[in-house]
Motif scaffolding. Structure first.
Motif, PDB file in Angstrom:
ATOM      1  N   GLU A 145      42.243  41.857  41.787  1.00 57.56           N
ATOM      2  CA  GLU A 145      42.106  43.297  41.605  1.00 57.56           C
ATOM      3  C   GLU A 145      42.477  43.701  40.175  1.00 57.56           C
ATOM      4  N   PHE A 146      43.568  43.161  39.644  1.00 59.29           N
ATOM      5  CA  PHE A 146      43.968  43.459  38.262  1.00 59.29           C
ATOM      6  C   PHE A 146      42.900  42.993  37.281  1.00 59.29           C
ATOM      7  N   ARG A 147      42.385  41.781  37.492  1.00 61.00           N
ATOM      8  CA  ARG A 147      41.360  41.262  36.587  1.00 61.00           C
ATOM      9  C   ARG A 147      40.110  42.128  36.650  1.00 61.00           C
ATOM     10  N   SER A 148      39.757  42.564  37.829  1.00 60.16           N
ATOM     11  CA  SER A 148      38.588  43.426  37.987  1.00 60.16           C
ATOM     12  C   SER A 148      38.794  44.755  37.261  1.00 60.16           C
ATOM     13  N   TRP A 149      39.980  45.325  37.398  1.00 61.03           N
ATOM     14  CA  TRP A 149      40.276  46.579  36.693  1.00 61.03           C
ATOM     15  C   TRP A 149      40.209  46.376  35.183  1.00 61.03           C
ATOM     16  N   ALA A 150      40.799  45.298  34.711  1.00 60.62           N
ATOM     17  CA  ALA A 150      40.826  45.027  33.269  1.00 60.62           C
ATOM     18  C   ALA A 150      39.410  44.860  32.727  1.00 60.62           C
ATOM     19  N   ARG A 151      38.562  44.115  33.453  1.00 62.76           N
ATOM     20  CA  ARG A 151      37.171  43.961  33.014  1.00 62.76           C
ATOM     21  C   ARG A 151      36.461  45.308  33.007  1.00 62.76           C
ATOM     22  N   GLY A 152      36.667  46.094  34.064  1.00 63.88           N
ATOM     23  CA  GLY A 152      36.024  47.401  34.136  1.00 63.88           C
ATOM     24  C   GLY A 152      36.454  48.316  32.999  1.00 63.88           C
ATOM     25  N   ILE A 153      37.755  48.340  32.713  1.00 67.04           N
ATOM     26  CA  ILE A 153      38.258  49.173  31.616  1.00 67.04           C
ATOM     27  C   ILE A 153      37.700  48.686  30.284  1.00 67.04           C
ATOM     28  N   THR A 154      37.693  47.367  30.083  1.00 62.57           N
ATOM     29  CA  THR A 154      37.193  46.806  28.827  1.00 62.57           C
ATOM     30  C   THR A 154      35.717  47.127  28.642  1.00 62.57           C
ATOM     31  N   PHE A 155      34.907  46.978  29.692  1.00 65.34           N
ATOM     32  CA  PHE A 155      33.475  47.283  29.590  1.00 65.34           C
ATOM     33  C   PHE A 155      33.251  48.776  29.348  1.00 65.34           C
ATOM     34  N   GLU A 156      34.023  49.602  30.014  1.00 61.39           N
ATOM     35  CA  GLU A 156      33.870  51.048  29.843  1.00 61.39           C
ATOM     36  C   GLU A 156      34.242  51.457  28.416  1.00 61.39           C
ATOM     37  N   LEU A 157      35.332  50.904  27.899  1.00 63.98           N
ATOM     38  CA  LEU A 157      35.715  51.196  26.512  1.00 63.98           C
ATOM     39  C   LEU A 157      34.631  50.714  25.544  1.00 63.98           C
ATOM     40  N   LYS A 158      34.091  49.531  25.802  1.00 62.87           N
ATOM     41  CA  LYS A 158      33.039  48.987  24.947  1.00 62.87           C
ATOM     42  C   LYS A 158      31.801  49.876  24.990  1.00 62.87           C
ATOM     43  N   ARG A 159      31.471  50.358  26.169  1.00 58.82           N
ATOM     44  CA  ARG A 159      30.308  51.236  26.319  1.00 58.82           C
ATOM     45  C   ARG A 159      30.499  52.531  25.538  1.00 58.82           C
ATOM     46  N   GLU A 160      31.742  52.972  25.430  1.00 59.59           N
ATOM     47  CA  GLU A 160      32.038  54.201  24.697  1.00 59.59           C
ATOM     48  C   GLU A 160      32.237  53.952  23.204  1.00 59.59           C
TER      49      GLU A 160
END
Length: 186
Positions: A145-160
């Protein structure tokens, strides 16, 4: 056993060996075709996912129609499309929604356009904190779950436009292997 029986037996053995060699050749060909098919499915799924996520009217409809046509041809790749969307930080459920139903939320960035870089504008202390916490989350033992959150946050930041991928990779390397000995400690 007569000579004729012996000759007939040798012919049968030769045919069996030839058929076995043909079967091995066909097995190799089938394996190669499956590999090509998997690569093509992933490539098509990735492009359909990008077009769905773009929310550009023509791209979205073309991608939706292509996915539907592939389904009708018994070549369903919806799961691969959803995986590609998720890996790039997009929500698969919202990407498939009809453009008319999404209202003003359709004004998202086109995934084919490069993101405007705001990475340099981020103060270094904030960048260090984000990178440190995201790296820790990615390395968290027994916590998908933590890894999934971290990937999601990283991708979202990258998208922005805030790409922290390289600093996160460096931080993970430093945490797991230690700092680079060629880097001076001062």
């Amino acid at each position: 056993m007569t000579n004729d029986d012996q000759t007939e037996l040798e012919k049968l053995r030769a045919e069996i060996e030839e058929q076995a060699a043909t079967a091995v050749g066909l097995r190799d060909i089938i394996r190669d075709l499956r590999k090509r098919d998997d690569k093509m499915r992933n490539l098509v799924a990735e492009h359909i996912a990008k077009a769905l996520a773009s929310r550009k009217h023509d791209r979205w409809h073309a991608a939706h129609d292509l996915a539907k046509a592939l389904d009708e041809a018994n070549y369903n790749i919806d799961g691969a499309i959803d995986r590609s969307l998720t890996e790039e930080g997009w929500d698969p459920r919202s990407a498939w929604k009809d453009l008319a139903s999404c209202g003003t939320s359709c004004n998202t960035r086109d995934p084919w356009e490069p993101a405007t870089g705001i990475t340099a504008d981020l103060p270094e202390p904030i960048r260090r904190v984000l990178v440190g916490h995201l790296a820790d989350m990615l390395l968290a033992p027994h916590s998908d779950e933590f890894r999934s959150w971290a990937r999601g946050i990283t991708f979202e930041l990258k998208r922005e436009g805030l790409n922290l991928s390289d600093p996160i990779k460096k931080r993970i390397t430093d945490l797991t292997l230690g700092t680079d000995p060629s880097d001076p400690p001062f």
